[in-house]
Design an enzyme around this catalytic site. Structure first.
Site, PDB file in Angstrom:
ATOM      1  N   HIS A 175      39.272  34.657  70.221  1.00  0.00           N
ATOM      2  CA  HIS A 175      40.441  35.595  69.656  1.00  0.00           C
ATOM      3  C   HIS A 175      41.591  34.778  69.936  1.00  0.00           C
ATOM      4  CE1 HIS A 175      40.595  38.670  72.016  1.00  0.00           C
ATOM      5  NE2 HIS A 175      41.419  38.746  72.250  1.00  0.00           N
TER       6      HIS A 175
ATOM      7  N   ASP B 204      33.210  37.244  69.368  1.00  0.00           N
ATOM      8  CA  ASP B 204      34.039  37.008  69.987  1.00  0.00           C
ATOM      9  C   ASP B 204      34.565  36.070  70.993  1.00  0.00           C
ATOM     10  OD1 ASP B 204      36.837  37.094  69.653  1.00  0.00           O
ATOM     11  OD2 ASP B 204      37.706  38.118  70.429  1.00  0.00           O
TER      12      ASP B 204
ATOM     13  N   VAL C 142      15.694  43.812  60.240  1.00  0.00           N
ATOM     14  CA  VAL C 142      15.727  45.362  60.378  1.00  0.00           C
ATOM     15  C   VAL C 142      16.991  45.649  59.632  1.00  0.00           C
ATOM     16  CG1 VAL C 142      13.730  46.036  61.638  1.00  0.00           C
ATOM     17  CG2 VAL C 142      15.530  46.039  62.503  1.00  0.00           C
TER      18      VAL C 142
ATOM     19  N   SER D 233      43.344  39.698  77.566  1.00  0.00           N
ATOM     20  CA  SER D 233      42.277  39.129  76.664  1.00  0.00           C
ATOM     21  C   SER D 233      41.164  38.264  77.453  1.00  0.00           C
ATOM     22  CB  SER D 233      42.756  39.605  75.874  1.00  0.00           C
ATOM     23  OG  SER D 233      41.958  39.110  74.220  1.00  0.00           O
TER      24      SER D 233
END
Length: 494
Positions: A138, A168, A304, A247
């Site tokens: 991002h 991400d 699964v 970030s």
């Protein structure tokens, strides 16, 4: 006189011997019953090491009884953390909308509605001497120019090698040599309570270091589900202060090694509110290696659908354990079915590494590629069993079966309707109530009700419903229908 002196010295000698014996006995008693017992750090367990990347190493931070020295870790880590400035076309607007509407969706400086038009900034970590950089997707998503500034203020233009929406993460490359880079640590060995540093560029304050501890591991906060149907979330939670711009930066142990990429903060104000979340280095390492080698992530699928085990589910399904990953469905075309794993099993470890939740199982499986074989330990009833599973690619013919079709949430059961059922009700999407819990029954909800909205948000998949229910708080407003004639809504405390 001589005789008296002899007796005196004999008595004195006996006294000294008795004193020494008493002291030795006391020391032995202290060592046996009262002295602290030395504690050794637990074994990190097994880990499949991908090739061609710097090796993962143990990362336990300061040993018990020693002081936490941040100076070495900070000096080691800071030169490897870079400042990233992403530029966009003037007309660019954020497709993710208002991150502040979701307290877990605050991506630091990357919300373009809060940044100057056409510009966003964040952090990254050099992971090789020739200029490969790990960051969050991002931070650079949709950018048409990416500028990287190093610790010594050298500036480079970066190109995108690859991105992965399910984690991400993104891999960038700058053209350089002999660059300072950070060694991967082993986030499996990191422990709750261990000191860590967050290194990044919060609010354009370059190369900032903050300290805290690991508050929890294996956190699933439903952050990435909207971006990828196969999102992998098993975050390291810390209380090291991070803010907008951290970030993509580094979460570092006291040995200066990378144990995570800082990704999100939980905040209703947009600024640090006490805890943050980082992608574990074990996941980062695998994703970076795949992007570097293939330009995409090659992920093996177990096959699964899973739910975290808790006391409520254990009582509902009469399970013999209260931790692990409950198998709610098995894909007939993938490796779990071939190995003999069944619906109702509870998976508790992968290759000898314990998994206490569905997110931890996802973390362990995500580090392997199609064709790899893993060892699964599970409980079937009260019987502990072992299975060898060959992971497979999720291809076109088996993709549909990989979608979750059932959900058990707070004692209520939901399922994905068949296409014919949706058509009969005159809608194209929704999730059906297969068995309401007591609260829903008291509100008037009956079997067969198809939920189309939760608190005004549309519901199309099981993942949508689970995410909205987890975010709803104490009050629910459901929209849906029993037939094609009319919509029916319910409003009640959950």
């Amino acid at each position: 006189m001589t005789e008296i002196k002899t007796k005196y010295w004999f008595a004195a000698g006996v006294g000294v011997v008795l004193m020494l014996m008493s002291a030795a006995g006391g020391a032995a008693m202290y060592a046996t019953w009262w002295a602290p017992v030395p504690v050794s750090p637990p074994d990190a367990g097994l880990y499949a090491q991908p090739a061609n990347m710097p090796p993962l190493e143990g990362n336990l931070g300061a040993m018990p009884g020693t002081s936490a020295d941040f100076v070495h870790a900070a000096a080691s880590a800071r030169p490897s953390v870079v400042y990233i400035r992403s530029r966009f076309a003037p007309a660019h607007t954020s497709e993710k909308g208002d991150f502040f509407s979701n307290p877990f969706r605050d991506y630091f400086e990357d919300d373009l509605s809060q940044a100057p038009p056409g510009v966003a900034s964040g952090s990254g970590v050099l992971i090789s001497p020739d200029g490969y950089i790990a960051t969050n997707n991002h931070v650079i998503e949709d950018a048409n120019q990416i500028e990287v500034t190093l610790f010594d203020n050298r500036t480079y233009e970066a190109r995108v090698i690859g991105t992965d929406l399910s984690t991400d993460l993104a891999l960038l490359k700058i053209e350089g040599a002999d660059l300072p880079f950070m060694t991967f640590g082993n986030s499996d060995a990191a422990q709750v309570g261990q000191w860590v540093l967050a290194v990044g560029n919060p609010m354009d304050l370059n190369s900032t270091v903050t300290a805290g501890i690991i508050s929890a591991k294996g956190r699933n906060i439903n952050l990435l589900r909207g971006d990828s149907e196969f999102a992998i979330e098993s975050f390291i939670q810390t209380d090291a202060a991070v803010n907008k711009g951290n970030s993509g930066g580094a979460l570092v142990g006291l040995d200066g090694k990378l144990i995570g990429i800082n990704t999100a903060i939980a905040s209703r104000t947009g600024f640090y509110a006490g805890y943050s979340f980082a992608i574990p280095a074990t996941i980062v390492h695998k994703v970076m290696e795949d992007l570097r080698a293939f330009g995409e992530v090659r992920r093996g699928f177990l096959g699964v659908s899973i739910q975290p085990v808790n006391a409520e589910l254990a009582a509902e399904k009469k399970l013999s354990v209260t931790k692990g990953a409950y198998v709610s469905e098995v894909n007939a075309d993938l490796g779990a079915a071939d190995a003999g794993i069944r619906e109702g099993d509870v998976i508790i470890s992968v290759n000898g590494i314990a998994v206490a939740s569905s997110s931890e199982l996802q973390e362990q499986v995500s580090r392997f590629r199609p064709g790899d074989q893993i060892q699964i330990a599970l409980y079937r009833g009260r019987e502990l069993r072992q299975f060898s599973v060959n992971l497979k690619t999720l291809s076109g013919h088996n993709r549909g079966a990989a979608y979750r079709t059932k959900l058990l949430f707070r004692g209520a059961e939901f399922r994905r309707p068949e296409a014919a059922e949706l058509q009969r009700m005159g809608i194209t999407a929704g999730i059906m109530v297969e068995r309401p819990n007591e609260t829903m029954t008291e509100a008037g909800i009956q079997v067969g009700y198809v939920i189309t909205q939760v608190n005004g948000k549309p519901i199309a998949t099981i993942e949508d419903l689970e995410k909205r229910l987890m975010q709803a708080g104490e009050h629910l407003v459901l929209e849906g229908r029993y037939s094609a004639e009319k919509n029916t809504s319910y409003s009640f405390d959950w």
